[in-house]
Motif scaffolding. Structure first.
Motif, short mmCIF file in Angstrom:
data_model
loop_
_atom_site.label_atom_id
_atom_site.label_comp_id
_atom_site.label_asym_id
_atom_site.label_seq_id
_atom_site.Cartn_x
_atom_site.Cartn_y
_atom_site.Cartn_z
N LEU A 124 0.83 -1.21 0.00
CA LEU A 124 0.00 0.00 0.00
C LEU A 124 0.86 1.25 0.00
CD1 LEU A 124 -2.78 -1.06 2.53
CD2 LEU A 124 -3.06 -0.70 0.08
N ASP A 125 1.91 1.25 0.84
CA ASP A 125 2.78 2.43 0.93
C ASP A 125 3.63 2.63 -0.31
OD1 ASP A 125 1.86 3.09 3.43
OD2 ASP A 125 3.63 2.39 4.51
N THR A 126 4.36 1.59 -0.70
CA THR A 126 5.35 1.77 -1.77
C THR A 126 4.73 1.74 -3.16
OG1 THR A 126 5.85 -0.60 -1.75
CG2 THR A 126 7.28 0.84 -0.44
N VAL A 127 3.92 0.74 -3.42
CA VAL A 127 3.37 0.58 -4.77
C VAL A 127 2.18 1.50 -5.00
CG1 VAL A 127 2.37 -1.03 -6.43
CG2 VAL A 127 4.20 -1.81 -4.92
N LEU A 128 1.22 1.45 -4.12
CA LEU A 128 -0.02 2.19 -4.37
C LEU A 128 0.11 3.69 -4.08
CD1 LEU A 128 -2.82 1.58 -5.42
CD2 LEU A 128 -3.58 1.32 -3.08
N ILE A 129 0.52 4.05 -2.87
CA ILE A 129 0.55 5.48 -2.52
C ILE A 129 1.71 6.21 -3.21
CG2 ILE A 129 0.77 7.15 -0.65
CD1 ILE A 129 -0.72 5.09 1.13
N LEU A 130 2.95 5.74 -3.00
CA LEU A 130 4.08 6.40 -3.66
C LEU A 130 3.97 6.27 -5.18
CD1 LEU A 130 7.14 5.50 -1.41
CD2 LEU A 130 6.01 7.71 -1.65
N GLY A 131 3.47 5.13 -5.64
CA GLY A 131 3.28 4.95 -7.08
C GLY A 131 2.26 5.91 -7.66
N SER A 132 1.19 6.16 -6.92
CA SER A 132 0.17 7.11 -7.38
C SER A 132 0.72 8.53 -7.44
CB SER A 132 -1.05 7.07 -6.46
OG SER A 132 -1.67 5.81 -6.52
N VAL A 133 1.48 8.90 -6.42
CA VAL A 133 2.07 10.23 -6.42
C VAL A 133 3.09 10.34 -7.55
CG1 VAL A 133 3.50 11.85 -5.12
CG2 VAL A 133 1.67 10.61 -3.96
N GLY A 134 3.98 9.36 -7.65
CA GLY A 134 5.00 9.39 -8.69
C GLY A 134 4.43 9.29 -10.08
N GLY A 135 3.30 8.62 -10.21
CA GLY A 135 2.66 8.47 -11.52
C GLY A 135 2.12 9.78 -12.08
N GLN A 136 2.01 10.79 -11.24
CA GLN A 136 1.52 12.10 -11.70
C GLN A 136 2.60 12.88 -12.44
OE1 GLN A 136 -0.05 14.13 -8.28
NE2 GLN A 136 -1.42 12.44 -7.77
N PHE A 137 3.85 12.45 -12.28
CA PHE A 137 4.96 13.13 -12.94
C PHE A 137 5.24 12.48 -14.29
CE2 PHE A 137 5.85 13.64 -8.35
CZ PHE A 137 5.83 15.02 -8.28
N GLU A 138 5.93 13.20 -15.13
CA GLU A 138 6.30 12.69 -16.45
C GLU A 138 7.81 12.79 -16.63
OE1 GLU A 138 4.31 11.25 -18.69
OE2 GLU A 138 2.57 11.56 -17.40
N GLY A 139 8.37 11.92 -17.43
CA GLY A 139 9.76 11.99 -17.84
C GLY A 139 10.75 12.06 -16.70
N ASN A 140 11.63 13.08 -16.78
CA ASN A 140 12.70 13.23 -15.78
C ASN A 140 12.16 13.48 -14.38
OD1 ASN A 140 14.67 12.82 -17.70
ND2 ASN A 140 14.98 15.00 -18.09
N GLU A 141 11.02 14.15 -14.28
CA GLU A 141 10.43 14.40 -12.96
C GLU A 141 10.01 13.09 -12.29
OE1 GLU A 141 7.29 17.18 -13.70
OE2 GLU A 141 8.64 18.90 -13.56
N LYS A 142 9.47 12.17 -13.07
CA LYS A 142 9.07 10.86 -12.54
C LYS A 142 10.31 10.10 -12.05
CE LYS A 142 5.78 8.43 -14.33
NZ LYS A 142 4.88 7.53 -15.07
N VAL A 143 11.38 10.13 -12.84
CA VAL A 143 12.62 9.46 -12.46
C VAL A 143 13.20 10.11 -11.20
CG1 VAL A 143 15.00 8.97 -13.17
CG2 VAL A 143 13.13 8.70 -14.81
N ALA A 144 13.19 11.44 -11.13
CA ALA A 144 13.71 12.14 -9.96
C ALA A 144 12.90 11.79 -8.71
CB ALA A 144 13.69 13.65 -10.20
N PHE A 145 11.58 11.71 -8.84
CA PHE A 145 10.75 11.33 -7.71
C PHE A 145 11.09 9.92 -7.25
CE2 PHE A 145 7.05 9.24 -5.89
CZ PHE A 145 6.70 10.13 -4.89
N ALA A 146 11.20 8.99 -8.18
CA ALA A 146 11.52 7.60 -7.84
C ALA A 146 12.88 7.51 -7.16
CB ALA A 146 11.49 6.72 -9.09
N VAL A 147 13.88 8.17 -7.72
CA VAL A 147 15.22 8.13 -7.14
C VAL A 147 15.23 8.78 -5.76
CG1 VAL A 147 17.59 9.01 -7.40
CG2 VAL A 147 16.42 7.98 -9.36
N GLY A 148 14.53 9.88 -5.60
CA GLY A 148 14.47 10.55 -4.30
C GLY A 148 13.84 9.68 -3.23
N THR A 149 12.74 9.02 -3.55
CA THR A 149 12.09 8.16 -2.56
C THR A 149 12.95 6.93 -2.27
OG1 THR A 149 10.75 7.11 -4.29
CG2 THR A 149 9.73 8.91 -3.06
N MET A 150 13.63 6.43 -3.29
CA MET A 150 14.53 5.29 -3.07
C MET A 150 15.70 5.69 -2.17
SD MET A 150 14.65 3.73 -6.89
CE MET A 150 13.18 3.16 -7.72
#
Length: 190
Positions: A115-141
């Motif tokens: 719920l935390d990693t896939v659904l919630i963080l994924g939903s937030v990160g899914g709102q970004f596109e391109g480099n912003e999505k990658v930056a969000f993923a790397v930041g949370t990781m």
């Protein structure tokens, strides 16, 4: 989202207190989080969100898992069988595969992690596109990596104090209460 004391964090804390391959346990948690965050941000959240019954099943699984974990924490506190550990006896020579398997179980059998990693963080990160999505993923990781290693190291460093019976009992009570609160919040969101 990873900082509140949940099943993974209490598992790492316990390994750190015992100085029992705590960095190995932290590495397993971190790797699982990194993989699950990537899955969520790069499409898994959308897939899960399309199935309301899957979200409900994961939520109920989380409620049951967290309630069981709370029960075990309260039982440990009630039994009060904490052994005072000396500096010489604080290390437990578990085989690495036992630490890996127990950490994988606490992580991957815990629906709250999904719920935390896939659904919630994924939903937030899914709102970004391109480099912003990658930056969000790397930041949370990176936040996950920093958190788990810091928790493991701090617990090991403070183990002479944290390993005291009264402190461990209080930790178990707090863990139980937090597990109940998280389970209750999942139930309220159904």
């Amino acid at each position: 989202m990873i900082i509140p004391l949940g099943a993974q964090n209490s598992h790492i804390l316990n390994h750190g207190i015992k100085r029992n391959r705590h960095f190995l346990a932290a590495t397993v948690c971190m790797l699982c989080d990194v993989i699950l965050i990537a899955i969520g941000v790069f499409g898994g959240a959308k897939l899960i969100a399309t199935s309301p019954s899957l979200v409900i099943a994961i939520s109920w699984g989380g409620i049951l898992f967290l309630s069981g974990y709370a029960f075990l924490s309260f039982r440990q506190a009630w039994q009060n069988n904490y052994q005072k550990t000396t500096e010489e006896g604080i290390k437990i020579n578990n085989k690495p595969w036992l630490v890996i398997m127990s950490t994988l179980a606490v992580t991957l059998l815990n629906p709250h992690v999904y719920l935390d990693t896939v659904l919630i963080l994924g939903s937030v990160g899914g709102q970004f596109e391109g480099n912003e999505k990658v930056a969000f993923a790397v930041g949370t990781m990176l936040a996950s990596i920093l958190w788990f290693y810091s928790l493991a190291g701090a617990a090991a460093k403070m183990s002479p104090w944290l390993s005291k019976a009264k402190v461990r009992r209080n930790i178990d009570i707090i863990v139980g209460l937090i597990m109940c609160a998280i389970a209750g919040s999942l139930f309220n969101n159904l």
